[in-house]
Design an enzyme around this catalytic site. Structure first.
Site, PDB file in Angstrom:
ATOM      1  N   ASP A   1      -6.307  -3.973  -1.342  1.00 42.47           N
ATOM      2  CA  ASP A   1      -5.077  -3.559  -0.664  1.00 42.47           C
ATOM      3  C   ASP A   1      -4.305  -4.791  -0.179  1.00 42.47           C
ATOM      4  OD1 ASP A   1      -3.408  -2.723   1.703  1.00 42.47           O
ATOM      5  OD2 ASP A   1      -4.202  -0.764   1.128  1.00 42.47           O
TER       6      ASP A   1
ATOM      7  N   SER B   1       0.835  -1.192   0.000  1.00 40.41           N
ATOM      8  CA  SER B   1       0.000   0.000   0.000  1.00 40.41           C
ATOM      9  C   SER B   1       0.879   1.255   0.000  1.00 40.41           C
ATOM     10  CB  SER B   1      -0.951  -0.059   1.201  1.00 40.41           C
ATOM     11  OG  SER B   1      -1.972   0.900   1.095  1.00 40.41           O
TER      12      SER B   1
END
Length: 385
Positions: free
Chosen positions: A175, A39
């Protein structure tokens, strides 16, 4: 100094902490033989591999919600995208457009990350994302990503639910922190066993495996991850605070600063513990935090005690002011009960007047010793004059 493998956890806006940590490590001469991230950690990893700190700092100075998303309706809380008050607008974007448009964020990242420089650095860069259709993680290094696609995969690694992100293969992704928010294992698979982990996460992911046996590791992380605020709170003042904390924590992780909650020069911390004992010092730091003593600065022993002493006095004065209206009644009741109190034993009187044990007893003793020392110094100066 022998290079480390660098692991950068995900955490959205909290990633500013990692830039502060990088600044400290640059000053200390710490270098990296490989980098993995998830991320925002993957995005910061690309910036670090690129090697241009000033560009990274410039990007983070522009890191605001308005610079990263396009939403038709005005947000009620413009500095925190996924705050509760913004949920109606977010929900409308999800229904109407399939998610919040993050094209501005992609363009901003592409403006500051030069894929050619990242590849030319020779530093292996790994990232993690999670494919929804197969319910499996996708762990990739840059040498497995087609030219020109790095930013696309960085965006996939940061694909938080509610955000609209296109993928190179048309599949749906989430994610990478869902699977592993601190991908140490991704480096271990390539044979690395010496790491710096900059951890800003509260959760590690369903597939996280520390895999730290026979490894040399330096952890850089805040005393309390909640101090970094919320993951989508892109506020310039918060980002500055996060960077400062990351810088100080990195210096502490490499032994250039000491302290549990606060930051001291090493020799000063030694004087601190020699003067009051390590248990009392632990209590003093906790008491200082409770009293709101400024944390993000480097202290000497005397300066810390002076700041704590002032904070304790201020808090006691505030408590007395709040109780002042009730003191008349309390005093009258005590006067009425005086005959009984005079007959009671001293221990009984103590229990009636002080029903609760004072918190941080060692810290209180240390403060009394500090105050006595100040009085003695003041008297000595007065006699000398």
């Amino acid at each position: 100094m022998k290079p480390y493998g660098l692991v950068l956890a995900g955490g959205g806006a909290k990633g500013a902490y990692q830039i502060g940590a990088w600044q400290a490590m640059r000053e200390l001469g710490v270098t990296f033989s490989a980098i993995t991230g998830v991320s925002i950690g993957a995005i910061n990893g690309a910036l670090i591999a690129q090697g241009d700190f000033d560009r990274a700092l410039e990007l983070w100075n522009r890191a605001e919600v308005k610079e990263g998303v396009h939403i038709e309706a005005e947000l009620r809380e413009p500095d925190n995208l996924f705050s509760f008050s913004n949920l109606p607008q977010i929900f409308r974007e999800m229904v109407k457009n399939g998610g919040v448009d993050v094209t501005p964020a992609r363009n901003l990242i592409a403006e500051y990350i030069d894929e050619g420089k990242v590849r030319a650095s020779g530093i292996p860069l790994g990232l993690v994302t999670f494919q929804v259709s197969s319910l499996k993680p996708v762990e990739l290094y840059l040498d497995e990503i087609d030219d020109g696609r790095l930013v696309d995969y960085l965006m996939l690694s940061a694909r938080f639910p509610g955000l609209q992100t296109e993928s190179p293969d048309g599949a749906r992704y989430l994610d990478g922190g869902v699977y592993d928010n601190a991908p140490i294992g991704l480096l271990r698979k390539r044979g690395y066993d010496r790491f710096v982990v900059v951890d800003i996460s509260t959760r590690k992911g369903i597939g996280h495996r520390p895999e730290l046996s026979c490894a040399e590791i330096v952890y850089i992380r805040p005393n309390d991850p909640n101090d970094l605020g919320e993951a989508f709170e892109f506020d310039p003042r918060m980002n500055e605070m996060r960077m400062t904390m990351g810088y100080l924590d990195a210096r502490k992780a490499f032994g250039k600063l000491k302290g549990q909650i606060y930051y001291f020069k090493p020799r000063e911390y030694g004087k601190f513990q020699a003067a009051y004992g390590y248990k009392a010092c632990d209590e003093l730091e906790k008491l200082a935090q409770q009293c709101g003593v400024e944390r993000l600065r480097v202290y000497i022993c005397r300066g810390f005690m002076a700041a704590l002493n002032a904070a304790v006095k201020e808090r006691e004065a505030q408590a007395e002011a709040q109780q002042a209206p009730r003191e008349g009644l309390a005093s009258s009741l005590l006067r009425a009960a005086q005959p009984l109190l005079e007959r009671a034993g001293g221990e009984l009187v103590r229990k009636i007047r002080r029903p609760k044990k004072e918190p941080f007893p060692l810290a209180r003793e240390a403060l009394e010793a500090y105050q006595s020392s100040r009085r003695r110094r003041a008297l000595a100066r007065s006699d000398a004059e």
